[in-house]
Design a protein around this motif. Structure first.
Motif, PDB file in Angstrom:
ATOM      1  N   PHE A   1     -18.013  17.464  19.279  1.00  0.00           N
ATOM      2  CA  PHE A   1     -17.588  18.682  19.003  1.00  0.00           C
ATOM      3  C   PHE A   1     -18.735  18.795  18.099  1.00  0.00           C
ATOM      4  CE2 PHE A   1     -16.381  21.608  15.551  1.00  0.00           C
ATOM      5  CZ  PHE A   1     -16.334  22.476  15.959  1.00  0.00           C
ATOM      6  N   LYS A   2     -19.519  20.235  18.141  1.00  0.00           N
ATOM      7  CA  LYS A   2     -20.896  19.933  17.423  1.00  0.00           C
ATOM      8  C   LYS A   2     -20.718  21.365  17.071  1.00  0.00           C
ATOM      9  CE  LYS A   2     -25.681  21.393  17.994  1.00  0.00           C
ATOM     10  NZ  LYS A   2     -26.963  20.509  19.216  1.00  0.00           N
ATOM     11  N   SER A   3     -20.669  22.237  15.889  1.00  0.00           N
ATOM     12  CA  SER A   3     -20.919  23.591  16.339  1.00  0.00           C
ATOM     13  C   SER A   3     -21.090  24.416  14.045  1.00  0.00           C
ATOM     14  CB  SER A   3     -19.162  23.758  16.106  1.00  0.00           C
ATOM     15  OG  SER A   3     -18.715  23.578  17.437  1.00  0.00           O
ATOM     16  N   THR A   4     -21.471  25.451  14.105  1.00  0.00           N
ATOM     17  CA  THR A   4     -21.869  26.185  12.825  1.00  0.00           C
ATOM     18  C   THR A   4     -20.818  26.705  12.682  1.00  0.00           C
ATOM     19  OG1 THR A   4     -24.014  25.544  12.845  1.00  0.00           O
ATOM     20  CG2 THR A   4     -23.543  27.057  11.396  1.00  0.00           C
ATOM     21  N   ILE A   5     -19.798  26.568  12.105  1.00  0.00           N
ATOM     22  CA  ILE A   5     -18.856  27.422  11.026  1.00  0.00           C
ATOM     23  C   ILE A   5     -18.477  27.949   9.878  1.00  0.00           C
ATOM     24  CG2 ILE A   5     -15.875  27.382  10.864  1.00  0.00           C
ATOM     25  CD1 ILE A   5     -16.349  24.272  12.226  1.00  0.00           C
ATOM     26  N   GLY A   6     -18.694  29.738   9.837  1.00  0.00           N
ATOM     27  CA  GLY A   6     -18.123  30.000   8.426  1.00  0.00           C
ATOM     28  C   GLY A   6     -17.211  30.975   8.519  1.00  0.00           C
ATOM     29  N   TYR A   7     -16.335  30.124   7.433  1.00  0.00           N
ATOM     30  CA  TYR A   7     -15.939  30.966   6.751  1.00  0.00           C
ATOM     31  C   TYR A   7     -16.049  32.049   5.633  1.00  0.00           C
ATOM     32  CZ  TYR A   7     -13.819  26.021   8.127  1.00  0.00           C
ATOM     33  OH  TYR A   7     -14.282  25.664   9.298  1.00  0.00           O
ATOM     34  N   GLY A   8     -14.991  33.238   5.454  1.00  0.00           N
ATOM     35  CA  GLY A   8     -15.077  34.334   4.280  1.00  0.00           C
ATOM     36  C   GLY A   8     -14.165  34.977   4.948  1.00  0.00           C
ATOM     37  N   PHE A   9     -14.164  36.115   3.583  1.00  0.00           N
ATOM     38  CA  PHE A   9     -13.151  36.720   3.652  1.00  0.00           C
ATOM     39  C   PHE A   9     -13.023  38.633   4.056  1.00  0.00           C
ATOM     40  CE2 PHE A   9     -14.189  35.316  -0.777  1.00  0.00           C
ATOM     41  CZ  PHE A   9     -12.754  34.366  -0.116  1.00  0.00           C
ATOM     42  N   ASP A  10     -11.866  38.363   5.049  1.00  0.00           N
ATOM     43  CA  ASP A  10     -11.995  39.897   6.073  1.00  0.00           C
ATOM     44  C   ASP A  10     -11.896  41.014   4.947  1.00  0.00           C
ATOM     45  OD1 ASP A  10     -11.092  41.617   7.895  1.00  0.00           O
ATOM     46  OD2 ASP A  10      -8.931  41.957   7.631  1.00  0.00           O
ATOM     47  N   GLY A  11     -13.251  41.756   5.771  1.00  0.00           N
ATOM     48  CA  GLY A  11     -13.594  42.325   5.509  1.00  0.00           C
ATOM     49  C   GLY A  11     -14.993  43.134   4.460  1.00  0.00           C
ATOM     50  N   GLU A  12     -15.528  41.650   4.894  1.00  0.00           N
ATOM     51  CA  GLU A  12     -17.252  41.362   4.124  1.00  0.00           C
ATOM     52  C   GLU A  12     -17.789  41.347   5.089  1.00  0.00           C
ATOM     53  OE1 GLU A  12     -15.787  39.634  -0.290  1.00  0.00           O
ATOM     54  OE2 GLU A  12     -16.835  37.967   1.334  1.00  0.00           O
ATOM     55  N   ASP A  13     -19.048  42.081   4.691  1.00  0.00           N
ATOM     56  CA  ASP A  13     -19.898  41.608   6.172  1.00  0.00           C
ATOM     57  C   ASP A  13     -20.534  40.689   6.385  1.00  0.00           C
ATOM     58  OD1 ASP A  13     -20.209  44.778   6.371  1.00  0.00           O
ATOM     59  OD2 ASP A  13     -22.171  44.881   4.919  1.00  0.00           O
ATOM     60  N   LYS A  14     -20.685  39.599   5.706  1.00  0.00           N
ATOM     61  CA  LYS A  14     -21.224  38.195   6.118  1.00  0.00           C
ATOM     62  C   LYS A  14     -19.476  37.190   6.021  1.00  0.00           C
ATOM     63  CE  LYS A  14     -24.243  38.202   2.523  1.00  0.00           C
ATOM     64  NZ  LYS A  14     -26.364  38.249   2.037  1.00  0.00           N
ATOM     65  N   PRO A  15     -19.843  35.799   6.549  1.00  0.00           N
ATOM     66  CA  PRO A  15     -18.622  34.797   5.808  1.00  0.00           C
ATOM     67  C   PRO A  15     -19.869  34.377   4.075  1.00  0.00           C
ATOM     68  CG  PRO A  15     -20.566  34.242   7.443  1.00  0.00           C
ATOM     69  CD  PRO A  15     -20.787  35.588   7.204  1.00  0.00           C
ATOM     70  N   ARG A  16     -18.939  33.596   3.460  1.00  0.00           N
ATOM     71  CA  ARG A  16     -19.369  33.371   2.248  1.00  0.00           C
ATOM     72  C   ARG A  16     -19.596  31.791   2.665  1.00  0.00           C
ATOM     73  NH1 ARG A  16     -16.427  35.518  -2.926  1.00  0.00           N
ATOM     74  NH2 ARG A  16     -15.983  38.270  -2.025  1.00  0.00           N
ATOM     75  N   GLY A  17     -19.097  30.612   3.275  1.00  0.00           N
ATOM     76  CA  GLY A  17     -19.539  29.286   3.123  1.00  0.00           C
ATOM     77  C   GLY A  17     -19.867  28.871   4.459  1.00  0.00           C
ATOM     78  N   VAL A  18     -20.704  28.087   5.018  1.00  0.00           N
ATOM     79  CA  VAL A  18     -20.012  27.303   6.078  1.00  0.00           C
ATOM     80  C   VAL A  18     -19.917  25.937   6.172  1.00  0.00           C
ATOM     81  CG1 VAL A  18     -23.165  27.594   6.006  1.00  0.00           C
ATOM     82  CG2 VAL A  18     -22.011  27.696   8.423  1.00  0.00           C
ATOM     83  N   VAL A  19     -20.002  25.432   7.261  1.00  0.00           N
ATOM     84  CA  VAL A  19     -20.235  24.011   7.561  1.00  0.00           C
ATOM     85  C   VAL A  19     -20.603  23.726   8.790  1.00  0.00           C
ATOM     86  CG1 VAL A  19     -18.096  23.281   6.453  1.00  0.00           C
ATOM     87  CG2 VAL A  19     -18.291  23.852   8.487  1.00  0.00           C
ATOM     88  N   ARG A  20     -21.553  22.873   9.237  1.00  0.00           N
ATOM     89  CA  ARG A  20     -22.414  22.554  10.461  1.00  0.00           C
ATOM     90  C   ARG A  20     -21.897  21.487  10.465  1.00  0.00           C
ATOM     91  NH1 ARG A  20     -26.977  20.447  12.440  1.00  0.00           N
ATOM     92  NH2 ARG A  20     -27.685  20.196   9.871  1.00  0.00           N
ATOM     93  N   VAL A  21     -21.472  21.638  12.121  1.00  0.00           N
ATOM     94  CA  VAL A  21     -20.814  19.943  12.528  1.00  0.00           C
ATOM     95  C   VAL A  21     -21.226  19.641  13.675  1.00  0.00           C
ATOM     96  CG1 VAL A  21     -18.550  19.220  13.117  1.00  0.00           C
ATOM     97  CG2 VAL A  21     -18.176  21.107  11.820  1.00  0.00           C
ATOM     98  N   GLU A  22     -21.186  17.749  13.434  1.00  0.00           N
ATOM     99  CA  GLU A  22     -22.282  17.428  14.631  1.00  0.00           C
ATOM    100  C   GLU A  22     -21.310  16.150  15.221  1.00  0.00           C
ATOM    101  OE1 GLU A  22     -25.407  17.764  15.911  1.00  0.00           O
ATOM    102  OE2 GLU A  22     -26.371  19.429  14.770  1.00  0.00           O
ATOM    103  N   ASN A  23     -21.067  16.239  16.166  1.00  0.00           N
ATOM    104  CA  ASN A  23     -20.197  15.075  16.850  1.00  0.00           C
ATOM    105  C   ASN A  23     -18.904  14.875  15.451  1.00  0.00           C
ATOM    106  OD1 ASN A  23     -20.007  12.744  18.736  1.00  0.00           O
ATOM    107  ND2 ASN A  23     -20.847  11.023  17.286  1.00  0.00           N
ATOM    108  N   GLY A  24     -18.273  15.754  15.132  1.00  0.00           N
ATOM    109  CA  GLY A  24     -17.137  15.702  14.989  1.00  0.00           C
ATOM    110  C   GLY A  24     -17.190  15.683  13.317  1.00  0.00           C
ATOM    111  N   TYR A  25     -18.368  15.725  12.253  1.00  0.00           N
ATOM    112  CA  TYR A  25     -18.822  15.046  11.276  1.00  0.00           C
ATOM    113  C   TYR A  25     -19.051  16.188  10.622  1.00  0.00           C
ATOM    114  CZ  TYR A  25     -16.187  10.870  10.797  1.00  0.00           C
ATOM    115  OH  TYR A  25     -14.614  10.245  11.480  1.00  0.00           O
ATOM    116  N   VAL A  26     -18.791  16.610   9.095  1.00  0.00           N
ATOM    117  CA  VAL A  26     -19.384  17.443   8.664  1.00  0.00           C
ATOM    118  C   VAL A  26     -21.367  17.049   8.353  1.00  0.00           C
ATOM    119  CG1 VAL A  26     -20.198  19.564   6.204  1.00  0.00           C
ATOM    120  CG2 VAL A  26     -18.005  18.986   7.967  1.00  0.00           C
ATOM    121  N   VAL A  27     -21.906  17.387   8.769  1.00  0.00           N
ATOM    122  CA  VAL A  27     -23.465  16.852   8.335  1.00  0.00           C
ATOM    123  C   VAL A  27     -24.241  18.653   7.129  1.00  0.00           C
ATOM    124  CG1 VAL A  27     -23.836  15.974  10.256  1.00  0.00           C
ATOM    125  CG2 VAL A  27     -24.635  17.977  10.011  1.00  0.00           C
ATOM    126  N   GLU A  28     -24.055  19.523   7.297  1.00  0.00           N
ATOM    127  CA  GLU A  28     -24.394  20.884   6.732  1.00  0.00           C
ATOM    128  C   GLU A  28     -23.437  21.297   5.642  1.00  0.00           C
ATOM    129  OE1 GLU A  28     -27.509  23.440   6.098  1.00  0.00           O
ATOM    130  OE2 GLU A  28     -27.715  22.190   7.727  1.00  0.00           O
TER     131      GLU A  28
END
Length: 134
Positions: A32-59
């Motif tokens: 699993f490799k993904s960049t995942i944003g988290y935020g609040f409904d109704g806002e234009d962009k997410p507030r936080g992000v994690v980048r996952v490489e091979n299952g673990y958060v690297v950023e």
């Protein structure tokens, strides 16, 4: 304590994710490799992000315009509830179908049909619950 999805909170969330071997190892098995944003409904962009490489958060940190594979949104009250109580498969389905949890980017249907992704997704809410917030 940091506010939900702030830079400091996201760093702590990334650390909590990595400390949960059941979460990271399960995702590592499928590469699993993904960049995942988290935020609040109704806002234009997410507030936080994690980048996952091979299952673990690297950023982890505040959202700074990264290209996202997943962008998850909900109300502050719902995020707080899920952080405090976690979420199960049935609750997740209800949250999605009722519009409480929105996937602005990413395919909920494909994720939930894949047990190798669905289980760790549920576990990520548990990791959120270990992060102190103000």
């Amino acid at each position: 304590m940091a506010s939900l999805f702030s830079d400091d909170w996201m760093v702590d969330f990334g650390n909590a994710w990595n400390e949960d071997k059941d979460l990271g190892d399960a995702l590592a098995k499928i590469g699993f490799k993904s960049t995942i944003g988290y935020g609040f409904d109704g806002e234009d962009k997410p507030r936080g992000v994690v980048r996952v490489e091979n299952g673990y958060v690297v950023e982890a940190g505040a959202y700074a315009g990264q290209s996202l594979n997943w962008d998850l949104r909900a109300s502050p009250a719902d995020w707080e509830k899920w952080c405090a109580k976690g979420i199960g498969m049935m609750s997740l389905g209800i949250a999605y179908t009722s519009g409480k949890l929105k996937f602005k980017v990413g395919d909920y249907g494909a994720m939930i049909k894949n047990p190798a992704m669905a289980g760790p997704f549920i576990k990520s809410f548990g990791a959120m619950g270990t992060v102190p917030r103000s």
